[in-house]
Design an enzyme around this catalytic site. Structure first.
Site, short mmCIF file in Angstrom:
data_model
loop_
_atom_site.label_atom_id
_atom_site.label_comp_id
_atom_site.label_asym_id
_atom_site.label_seq_id
_atom_site.Cartn_x
_atom_site.Cartn_y
_atom_site.Cartn_z
N SER A 38 -0.29 -0.26 2.32
CA SER A 38 -1.17 -0.44 1.15
C SER A 38 -0.54 0.01 -0.16
CB SER A 38 -2.48 0.32 1.36
OG SER A 38 -2.23 1.70 1.57
N ASP A 330 -7.85 6.46 -5.76
CA ASP A 330 -8.81 6.76 -4.71
C ASP A 330 -8.24 7.93 -3.91
OD1 ASP A 330 -6.88 5.68 -2.98
OD2 ASP A 330 -7.93 3.78 -2.73
N HIS A 333 -4.37 6.60 -2.81
CA HIS A 333 -3.41 5.83 -3.60
C HIS A 333 -3.35 6.29 -5.05
CE1 HIS A 333 -5.05 3.19 -0.36
NE2 HIS A 333 -3.76 3.02 -0.14
#
Length: 355
Positions: A38, A330, A333
């Site tokens: 991600s 978040d 990240h």
């Protein structure tokens, strides 16, 4: 006199601009291809059945047109800055985007998938593309390009391209130390699992080399123990006693040392494999936040900042007042500002080894 002064100022401006863009003009890199999780997925998970997605607000709130593209941040990722730096394009698109043209594909795409790891079990847990599937997509890409521009041009494109691989964090945070004990039963000690992971890294890199890659950057692990969600899940006082977890950070440093040492053994004549350190810039931002203009380094901007990511960070989530004061977007990240600082730390490596 005033005309001479104006002329001198104009010459100075032109020189500054020429220096700024000269690197991109001299770059011989043909494309950038990215594999991983991600931290580098620019939207592939939008096109597969998974809950690991970031294609809804408030993700992308500071991206172009405030678009939630599937990037797990408020804006751009390191790889977007990379392709712009080497003069290819502004942002790196996901390979699975059906709207991409041959021209889009020619200058590089992202094959990464949020939730992935080198361990295929990690990707199964995250309902995402395994590293092997990502490599298969690259093989598919080559077939598609050969049909469009011919084998000779495709081989040249692949040979002159730069490759970035960023994965591994999920293998430890969600898999080995996660709720499922499968890998802990298979590999009772973390040393055994690290060795297993290296075998998977080696297998993936050998596969990439077999497909024609010549310049590969392998991104190390971040200080996992400083990710807000990891702090929350491993702290006796997750609200008021928020500190980085030393055990996870020590593990990340050990894995990074293994990567940095071992990847050189995989180089073949005419190829280059380099280690990209992201641990240092992130730990610096966390421990010396004020030097970078940050005020919060142990919580994310989205929601409570303690645990939310993916669907947990959604249109109903409250946001921090100023995202520029946060290291993390978040609970897993970095913000675009954080990613920009990471990219800046990698510029010399990119300039000297990949482009």
């Amino acid at each position: 006199m005033s005309s001479l002064l104006f002329l001198l100022i104009l010459i100075l401006i032109v020189n500054i601009l020429s220096v700024q863009y000269s690197y991109a003009q001299k770059s011989t890199i043909s494309a950038v291809f990215v594999f991983g999780d991600s931290t580098v997925d620019t939207g592939n998970n939008d096109y597969i059945p998974t809950i690991s997605r970031g294609n809804f607000p408030p993700y992308g709130k500071d991206f172009e047109n405030h678009q939630a593209t599937g990037r797990f941040s408020n804006g751009r990722l390191v790889t977007d800055f990379v392709v712009e730096f080497v003069g290819l394009k502004k942002n790196l698109p996901p390979y699975l985007d059906p709207s991409l043209t041959i021209e889009d594909l020619m200058t590089g795409v992202c094959f990464a998938s949020a939730g992935a790891g080198f361990d295929p079990l990690t990707s199964q847990i995250g309902m995402c593309l395994t590293q092997s599937q990502q490599l298969d997509l690259f093989k598919e890409y080559k077939v598609k390009m050969e049909a469009a521009i011919g084998k000779e041009r495709t081989d040249d494109l692949v040979r002159r391209a730069g490759y970035l691989v960023s994965s591994g964090t999920n293998d430890f945070s969600f898999n080995y130390y996660g709720p499922l004990p499968i890998r802990r039963k298979d590999y009772p000690t973390i040393a055994q699992y690290k060795q297993f992971q290296w075998q998977l890294v080696e297998q993936f890199l050998q596969g990439l080399l077999d497909e024609g890659a010549q310049k590969i950057g392998v991104v190390g692990l971040p200080p996992i123990g400083c990710l807000p969600a990891i702090i929350t899940l491993n702290s006796k006082n997750p609200i008021f006693g928020r500190e980085c977890n030393d055990t996870y950070n020590a593990l990340a440093r050990d894995v990074n040392q293994m990567l940095e040492t071992n990847i050189k053994t995989l180089e073949r004549p005419g190829t280059k494999i380099v280690y990209a350190d992201i641990y240092t810039p992130i730990i610096n931002m966390v421990e010396q936040k004020t030097q970078y203009g940050f005020e919060e380094s142990h919580k994310g901007c989205c929601g409570t900042g303690l645990i939310e990511a993916d669907f947990g960070c959604n249109p109903k989530s409250p946001l921090c007042d100023d995202v520029l004061k946060y290291v993390f977007w978040d609970a897993f990240h970095p913000t675009e500002k954080g990613y920009r600082i990471i990219f800046d730390s990698l510029k010399p490596l990119i300039r000297n080894n990949l482009a």
